[in-house]
Design a protein around this motif. Structure first.
Motif, mmCIF file in Angstrom:
data_model
loop_
_atom_site.group_PDB
_atom_site.id
_atom_site.type_symbol
_atom_site.label_atom_id
_atom_site.label_comp_id
_atom_site.label_asym_id
_atom_site.label_seq_id
_atom_site.Cartn_x
_atom_site.Cartn_y
_atom_site.Cartn_z
ATOM 1 N N ARG A 18 6.165 -6.118 38.776
ATOM 2 C CA ARG A 18 4.972 -5.621 39.474
ATOM 3 C C ARG A 18 4.374 -4.437 38.725
ATOM 4 N N ALA A 19 5.248 -3.542 38.269
ATOM 5 C CA ALA A 19 4.770 -2.348 37.558
ATOM 6 C C ALA A 19 4.040 -2.745 36.279
ATOM 7 N N VAL A 20 4.600 -3.707 35.543
ATOM 8 C CA VAL A 20 3.956 -4.155 34.300
ATOM 9 C C VAL A 20 2.633 -4.861 34.618
ATOM 10 N N ASN A 21 2.665 -5.748 35.629
ATOM 11 C CA ASN A 21 1.433 -6.464 36.005
ATOM 12 C C ASN A 21 0.323 -5.480 36.384
ATOM 13 N N LYS A 22 0.706 -4.387 37.039
ATOM 14 C CA LYS A 22 -0.276 -3.396 37.475
ATOM 15 C C LYS A 22 -0.905 -2.697 36.265
ATOM 16 N N VAL A 23 -0.066 -2.308 35.325
ATOM 17 C CA VAL A 23 -0.576 -1.616 34.136
ATOM 18 C C VAL A 23 -1.500 -2.535 33.328
ATOM 19 N N LEU A 24 -1.201 -3.838 33.356
ATOM 20 C CA LEU A 24 -1.988 -4.791 32.563
ATOM 21 C C LEU A 24 -2.949 -5.623 33.438
ATOM 22 N N ALA A 25 -3.301 -5.082 34.594
ATOM 23 C CA ALA A 25 -4.130 -5.842 35.552
ATOM 24 C C ALA A 25 -5.455 -6.289 34.930
ATOM 25 N N ASP A 26 -6.111 -5.397 34.183
ATOM 26 C CA ASP A 26 -7.403 -5.758 33.576
ATOM 27 C C ASP A 26 -7.245 -6.923 32.603
ATOM 28 N N GLU A 27 -6.190 -6.851 31.793
ATOM 29 C CA GLU A 27 -5.966 -7.895 30.786
ATOM 30 C C GLU A 27 -5.611 -9.229 31.465
ATOM 31 N N LEU A 28 -4.797 -9.150 32.543
ATOM 32 C CA LEU A 28 -4.413 -10.377 33.250
ATOM 33 C C LEU A 28 -5.606 -10.997 33.976
ATOM 34 N N ALA A 29 -6.572 -10.173 34.337
ATOM 35 C CA ALA A 29 -7.781 -10.695 34.976
ATOM 36 C C ALA A 29 -8.737 -11.251 33.926
ATOM 37 N N LYS A 61 -1.074 0.538 26.145
ATOM 38 C CA LYS A 61 -0.958 0.733 27.598
ATOM 39 C C LYS A 61 0.496 0.796 28.057
ATOM 40 N N LEU A 62 1.316 -0.104 27.512
ATOM 41 C CA LEU A 62 2.720 -0.145 27.929
ATOM 42 C C LEU A 62 3.470 1.084 27.417
ATOM 43 N N SER A 63 3.148 1.514 26.217
ATOM 44 C CA SER A 63 3.794 2.702 25.660
ATOM 45 C C SER A 63 3.488 3.926 26.518
ATOM 46 N N ALA A 64 2.231 4.050 26.904
ATOM 47 C CA ALA A 64 1.814 5.212 27.690
ATOM 48 C C ALA A 64 2.440 5.196 29.081
ATOM 49 N N ALA A 65 2.556 4.014 29.670
ATOM 50 C CA ALA A 65 3.005 3.921 31.055
ATOM 51 C C ALA A 65 4.521 3.990 31.199
ATOM 52 N N PHE A 66 5.248 3.445 30.209
ATOM 53 C CA PHE A 66 6.702 3.307 30.397
ATOM 54 C C PHE A 66 7.545 4.115 29.402
ATOM 55 N N LEU A 67 6.920 4.753 28.436
ATOM 56 C CA LEU A 67 7.656 5.501 27.410
ATOM 57 C C LEU A 67 8.881 4.703 26.944
ATOM 58 N N ALA A 116 12.438 3.939 32.800
ATOM 59 C CA ALA A 116 11.637 3.869 34.025
ATOM 60 C C ALA A 116 12.121 2.754 34.944
ATOM 61 N N PHE A 117 12.858 1.781 34.380
ATOM 62 C CA PHE A 117 13.307 0.632 35.177
ATOM 63 C C PHE A 117 14.644 0.887 35.881
ATOM 64 N N MET A 118 15.205 2.046 35.668
ATOM 65 C CA MET A 118 16.483 2.385 36.292
ATOM 66 C C MET A 118 16.366 2.228 37.815
ATOM 67 N N ASP A 119 17.334 1.557 38.416
ATOM 68 C CA ASP A 119 17.395 1.390 39.874
ATOM 69 C C ASP A 119 16.213 0.621 40.462
ATOM 70 N N GLN A 120 15.500 -0.136 39.614
ATOM 71 C CA GLN A 120 14.397 -0.954 40.121
ATOM 72 C C GLN A 120 14.794 -2.424 40.096
ATOM 73 N N THR A 121 14.365 -3.178 41.125
ATOM 74 C CA THR A 121 14.588 -4.622 41.102
ATOM 75 C C THR A 121 13.699 -5.249 40.033
ATOM 76 N N LEU A 122 14.045 -6.490 39.652
ATOM 77 C CA LEU A 122 13.205 -7.211 38.691
ATOM 78 C C LEU A 122 11.785 -7.346 39.222
#
Lengths: 98, 109
Positions: free
Chosen positions: A55-66, A8-14, A44-50
């Motif tokens: 948030r972006a990672v939590n969103k991609v892994l929302a099912d797993e975190l639930a 999931k992380l590979s697909a979402a963030f290259l 993908a994290f360029m110019d993004q706050t921590l």
């Protein structure tokens, strides 16, 4: 679970670097797929706050975190930040039971 | 807003610095909560805390409040700063102390 996270992380963030360590064994009261330490290096994290990166990672892994994933240690960096750190990240904290 | 989210919102808005954590700063019951509380304590400012293990309604509903799935959660001047990893990283960069000192000197809304 580890391969699901990787996929999931590979697909979402290259990512230019992705390291996932299962640390569930350090948490006696938890299932075997509960605690992971993720180091994710991506343009993908360029110019993004921590906050936005996590948030972006939590969103991609929302099912797993639930589900069975109880906690993540997240290191989210751009390739430049990763290089500046010399490719080193801090260890996850010790479990205190909660 | 639902009463429980309203209650959380009031806690967040009435405290310039608040950490929702497992356990207390003196007796944290989770490694992540402990690490975040230590970073805040190291800044030498007053802060509020909520032990989410002592209030199951907050425990169950806080993740919905700002769509953040895990504990601890740290709010400064009413805004989510992040969880343990973010607070620790801000602290290591030297950004946390000035942020908290500024918030501590600002009257609550």
């Amino acid at each position: 679970m580890q391969s699901t996270l990787h996929h999931k992380l590979s697909a979402a963030f290259l990512p230019t670097h992705l390291d996932i360590v299962n640390e569930s064994h350090r948490h006696a009261m938890r299932a075997s797929d509960s605690h992971f330490h993720i180091t994710l290096v991506s343009n993908a994290f360029m110019d993004q706050t921590l906050l936005a990166r996590h948030r972006a990672v939590n969103k991609v892994l929302a099912d797993e975190l639930a589900g069975s994933v109880h906690a993540l240690t997240l290191n989210t960096m751009t390739p430049d930040e990763w290089a500046a750190k010399g490719g080193l990240v801090e260890a996850s904290p010790k479990c205190k039971g909660g | 807003m639902e009463p429980i989210l309203q209650q959380i919102d009031e806690i967040v808005k009435s405290n310039p610095i608040v950490i929702f954590m497992k356990g207390t700063p003196q007796f944290p019951q989770c490694g992540y909560s402990s690490r975040a509380a230590e970073a805040i304590k190291a800044c030498g400012v007053e802060f509020a805390y909520v032990n989410v293990l002592a209030d199951m309604e907050i425990f169950n509903n806080l993740p919905r409040y700002q769509d953040w799935p895990t504990f601890p959660q740290i709010y400064v001047n009413g805004e989510l700063i992040g969880g343990s990893d973010i607070v620790v990283e801000l602290h290591q960069r030297g950004d946390l102390k000035p942020m908290l000192e500024k918030a501590a000197s600002t009257p609550a809304a």
